[in-house]
Design a protein around this motif. Structure first.
Motif, PDB file in Angstrom:
ATOM      1  N   TYR A 194      46.415  60.588 -19.306  1.00  0.00           N
ATOM      2  CA  TYR A 194      46.370  60.327 -20.702  1.00  0.00           C
ATOM      3  C   TYR A 194      47.188  61.571 -21.403  1.00  0.00           C
ATOM      4  CZ  TYR A 194      42.161  63.263 -20.258  1.00  0.00           C
ATOM      5  OH  TYR A 194      41.277  63.875 -19.829  1.00  0.00           O
ATOM      6  N   LYS A 195      47.349  62.718 -20.684  1.00  0.00           N
ATOM      7  CA  LYS A 195      47.827  63.856 -21.154  1.00  0.00           C
ATOM      8  C   LYS A 195      49.589  64.014 -21.070  1.00  0.00           C
ATOM      9  CE  LYS A 195      43.798  66.786 -20.596  1.00  0.00           C
ATOM     10  NZ  LYS A 195      43.207  68.023 -19.837  1.00  0.00           N
ATOM     11  N   LEU A 196      49.836  62.952 -20.279  1.00  0.00           N
ATOM     12  CA  LEU A 196      51.386  62.971 -19.885  1.00  0.00           C
ATOM     13  C   LEU A 196      52.105  62.525 -20.985  1.00  0.00           C
ATOM     14  CD1 LEU A 196      51.367  61.386 -16.442  1.00  0.00           C
ATOM     15  CD2 LEU A 196      51.705  63.692 -16.906  1.00  0.00           C
ATOM     16  N   PRO A 197      53.331  63.070 -21.517  1.00  0.00           N
ATOM     17  CA  PRO A 197      54.256  62.670 -22.644  1.00  0.00           C
ATOM     18  C   PRO A 197      54.601  61.001 -22.369  1.00  0.00           C
ATOM     19  CG  PRO A 197      54.831  64.922 -21.955  1.00  0.00           C
ATOM     20  CD  PRO A 197      53.907  64.387 -20.926  1.00  0.00           C
ATOM     21  N   SER A 198      54.676  60.452 -23.545  1.00  0.00           N
ATOM     22  CA  SER A 198      54.942  58.818 -23.306  1.00  0.00           C
ATOM     23  C   SER A 198      56.266  59.080 -24.108  1.00  0.00           C
ATOM     24  CB  SER A 198      53.921  57.999 -24.032  1.00  0.00           C
ATOM     25  OG  SER A 198      53.856  58.228 -25.423  1.00  0.00           O
ATOM     26  N   ARG A 199      56.705  60.043 -24.674  1.00  0.00           N
ATOM     27  CA  ARG A 199      57.796  60.003 -25.385  1.00  0.00           C
ATOM     28  C   ARG A 199      58.606  61.566 -25.374  1.00  0.00           C
ATOM     29  NH1 ARG A 199      57.799  57.932 -31.458  1.00  0.00           N
ATOM     30  NH2 ARG A 199      60.017  58.615 -31.232  1.00  0.00           N
ATOM     31  N   MET A 200      59.803  61.422 -25.318  1.00  0.00           N
ATOM     32  CA  MET A 200      60.537  62.664 -24.972  1.00  0.00           C
ATOM     33  C   MET A 200      61.901  62.895 -25.892  1.00  0.00           C
ATOM     34  SD  MET A 200      61.958  64.359 -21.321  1.00  0.00           S
ATOM     35  CE  MET A 200      63.625  63.988 -21.785  1.00  0.00           C
ATOM     36  N   LEU A 201      62.106  64.166 -26.428  1.00  0.00           N
ATOM     37  CA  LEU A 201      63.304  64.572 -27.167  1.00  0.00           C
ATOM     38  C   LEU A 201      63.826  65.654 -26.530  1.00  0.00           C
ATOM     39  CD1 LEU A 201      62.862  63.733 -30.828  1.00  0.00           C
ATOM     40  CD2 LEU A 201      64.251  62.507 -29.371  1.00  0.00           C
ATOM     41  N   ALA A 202      65.179  65.974 -26.128  1.00  0.00           N
ATOM     42  CA  ALA A 202      65.810  66.965 -25.713  1.00  0.00           C
ATOM     43  C   ALA A 202      66.505  67.588 -26.970  1.00  0.00           C
ATOM     44  CB  ALA A 202      66.715  66.672 -24.490  1.00  0.00           C
ATOM     45  N   LEU A 203      66.229  68.812 -27.343  1.00  0.00           N
ATOM     46  CA  LEU A 203      66.684  69.489 -28.551  1.00  0.00           C
ATOM     47  C   LEU A 203      67.577  70.873 -28.056  1.00  0.00           C
ATOM     48  CD1 LEU A 203      63.616  69.168 -30.765  1.00  0.00           C
ATOM     49  CD2 LEU A 203      65.472  67.768 -30.660  1.00  0.00           C
ATOM     50  N   PRO A 204      68.561  71.268 -28.734  1.00  0.00           N
ATOM     51  CA  PRO A 204      69.297  72.402 -28.602  1.00  0.00           C
ATOM     52  C   PRO A 204      68.137  73.828 -28.981  1.00  0.00           C
ATOM     53  CG  PRO A 204      70.066  71.469 -30.728  1.00  0.00           C
ATOM     54  CD  PRO A 204      69.147  70.372 -30.068  1.00  0.00           C
ATOM     55  N   SER A 205      67.344  73.342 -29.863  1.00  0.00           N
ATOM     56  CA  SER A 205      66.435  74.593 -30.351  1.00  0.00           C
ATOM     57  C   SER A 205      65.192  73.788 -30.951  1.00  0.00           C
ATOM     58  CB  SER A 205      66.743  75.442 -31.088  1.00  0.00           C
ATOM     59  OG  SER A 205      67.366  75.061 -32.391  1.00  0.00           O
ATOM     60  N   LEU A 206      63.992  74.560 -31.000  1.00  0.00           N
ATOM     61  CA  LEU A 206      62.962  74.077 -31.667  1.00  0.00           C
ATOM     62  C   LEU A 206      62.756  74.441 -33.138  1.00  0.00           C
ATOM     63  CD1 LEU A 206      60.364  74.489 -29.016  1.00  0.00           C
ATOM     64  CD2 LEU A 206      61.420  72.429 -29.506  1.00  0.00           C
ATOM     65  N   GLU A 222      61.907  75.720 -22.978  1.00  0.00           N
ATOM     66  CA  GLU A 222      61.053  75.713 -24.158  1.00  0.00           C
ATOM     67  C   GLU A 222      60.393  74.271 -24.441  1.00  0.00           C
ATOM     68  OE1 GLU A 222      61.634  79.192 -27.518  1.00  0.00           O
ATOM     69  OE2 GLU A 222      63.286  77.848 -27.346  1.00  0.00           O
ATOM     70  N   CYS A 223      59.154  74.214 -25.111  1.00  0.00           N
ATOM     71  CA  CYS A 223      58.704  72.875 -25.358  1.00  0.00           C
ATOM     72  C   CYS A 223      57.566  72.808 -26.616  1.00  0.00           C
ATOM     73  CB  CYS A 223      57.929  72.224 -24.084  1.00  0.00           C
ATOM     74  SG  CYS A 223      56.445  73.257 -23.534  1.00  0.00           S
ATOM     75  N   ALA A 224      57.428  71.815 -27.192  1.00  0.00           N
ATOM     76  CA  ALA A 224      56.538  71.708 -28.257  1.00  0.00           C
ATOM     77  C   ALA A 224      56.062  70.327 -28.188  1.00  0.00           C
ATOM     78  CB  ALA A 224      57.233  71.897 -29.541  1.00  0.00           C
TER      79      ALA A 224
END
Length: 488
Positions: free
Chosen positions: A454-466, A411-413
């Protein structure tokens, strides 16, 4: 059209089954009788509640439906409370709506007791209301306020969306016409009954049509699959998160059970998805296991449903179709605006917010879209899902759709976070599949083949759930907060 049309129609279906739930199975005649006694109890000697707000807490079942109808038949405005909400949120809705009466099922009375005591309000229990002597019920005009549903807040507290009896009838009739509801339909409801999806699209449309609605206390994938297998349902409505969890449960089932569950889906005539964007990958996954191309539609608390893919004809992945019967829809500077009898009356007690929400009689949804081949494609919320980075306007939904194709992402947001150089940085919160890992560098390398730089994420977080609300919709402001935390 008289406001009593809903209740008059119920008389036409008197001996047909209307509802079943944890409190039993009931006919339309029994629902009418119980709601009449409930209305008499709520009146408490008065002739008419005169739009007084009645905030109520009841589990799914006849008790809920009888309370809702009872408030309406007594001349009040129904304010359904969320079973999932803690005391402060319940108190906020009671206070903001100016409710003068609280009503509850006996087993839930303790949750409203402190609010009633602190605010000096009457707390009526459903069993006491049913015991009250019958009284003449008021005649109602279609223009009366009937329902206040609270929207989930983003940057501020939730607002009470007021709809009249005429609005509710228009919302129901539009869907009944477009999706060809009939008295022979049967539907399963596990959606929250303080949200328009459950209140209007499922429960009210079913009762308007003389159809049958089975109410479950809550969503449970295995329980829902079992009822689908046994229940002879013709319609099914859910949010994308539910379809995702049902698909996961289907994949875990043994082959013979999978076959039985797929066969049960095949007996239905329509399956609908809404309240959040439906990923194309999930639409395809569901079609493979069920044989159904989910009908995606578009609506919101303030307008009911406005757009829908066709019941008959091609349903286009990633699009929400064309205007429903009785609705006018237009794009102004890329934003959806809506006009028609479905559109709400006001935000309760907030005249300035109400005024700001309209432009020349058109409701401004705040959702950005484009029309492609006569069908609307939602780009996202103008304030949340439309990012401006490096001078480019970017759709978070488009990026999310691409990221879901990554073999490690469950999943992603995607959100935009303020940045002095770029305006906003594209930030992706990810839930990874079991046993997988992913770095920002490898994600960007993979994404270069699918998205503009310019659409590529420049920051990322991996989470157990959204973070999600009661309808399973991702709460983007909460995602943004995670990226603003020190060290994120």
């Amino acid at each position: 059209m008289s406001v009593k049309t809903l209740f008059a129609r119920a008389k036409d279906f008197a001996e047909r089954p209307a509802l079943s739930g944890p409190d039993g199975a009931w006919t339309y005649r029994e629902l009418l009788e119980r709601s009449e006694r409930t209305a008499s109890g709520l009146l408490a000697g008065e002739k008419d509640l005169k739009e007084a707000r009645v905030a109520f807490l009841a589990p799914p079942g006849l008790g809920y439906a009888a309370l809702q109808w009872g408030v309406w038949r007594a001349g009040g405005a129904a304010v359904p409370l969320a079973l999932s909400h803690p005391l402060p949120e319940l108190d906020y809705v009671v206070s903001d709506s100016g409710a003068s009466v609280l009503a509850a099922a006996p087993e839930l009375a303790a949750r409203l007791g402190p609010i009633a005591k602190a605010r000096g309000l009457r707390l009526a229990l459903t069993n006491d209301l049913l015991a009250a002597p019958r009284r003449p019920l008021p005649r109602l005009k279609r223009t009366r306020r009937a329902l206040i549903l609270y929207t989930s807040g983003t940057t501020s507290k939730p607002k009470g969306v007021v709809t009249t009896h005429a609005n509710i009838q228009a919302q129901a009739q539009s869907l009944v016409t477009a999706w060809e509801w009939s008295a022979d339909d049967r539907i399963l409801c596990f959606l929250p009954l303080h949200h328009i999806h459950g209140v209007i699209n499922v429960l009210t449309c079913a009762l308007w049509s003389g159809a049958f609605c089975e109410l479950l206390p809550a969503f449970d994938a295995d329980r829902v699959w079992e009822r689908v297998r046994e229940g002879r349902f013709t319609l099914f409505m859910a949010v994308p998160t539910v379809y995702q969890r049902l698909a996961d449960a289907w994949e875990k089932a043994p082959p013979d059970r999978r076959k039985a569950l797929s066969s049960a889906c095949g007996r239905m005539r329509l399956m609908v998805s809404g309240s959040a964007a439906l990923p194309v990958s999930l639409l395809e996954r569901w079609r493979d296991l069920s044989g159904h191309t989910l009908l995606e539609r578009y609506g919101m608390t303030e307008i009911g449903m406005a757009l829908s893919n066709p019941l008959h004809g091609e349903r286009l992945p990633g699009k929400v179709g064309s205007p429903l019967p009785g609705m006018e829809v237009r794009l102004v500077d890329g934003e959806i605006e809506v006009r028609g009898p479905n559109v709400f009356l006001e935000y309760w007690g907030k005249p300035e917010a109400t005024k700001a929400a309209f432009r020349d009689g058109w409701f401004r949804t705040g959702d950005a879209a484009v029309v492609e081949g006569g069908a609307y494609r939602i780009l996202g919320r103008s304030s949340v899902d439309i990012l401006k980075t490096g001078g480019f306007k970017v759709s978070a939904i488009e990026i999310e759709e691409a990221l879901r194709e990554h073999p490690s992402i469950e999943e992603c947001a995607v959100v935009g976070i303020e940045d002095p150089e770029w305006g906003e940085r594209v930030c992706a919160a990810l839930v990874l599949k079991a046993g997988r890992s992913l770095t920002l560098e490898s994600l960007r390398a993979w994404g270069k083949e699918r998205l503009a730089p310019y659409k590529l994420p420049s920051r990322m977080l991996a989470l157990p759930s959204l973070p999600r609300n009661a309808m399973g919709k991702v709460v983007k402001p909460e995602v943004s907060k995670l990226f603003r935390q020190p060290g994120s």
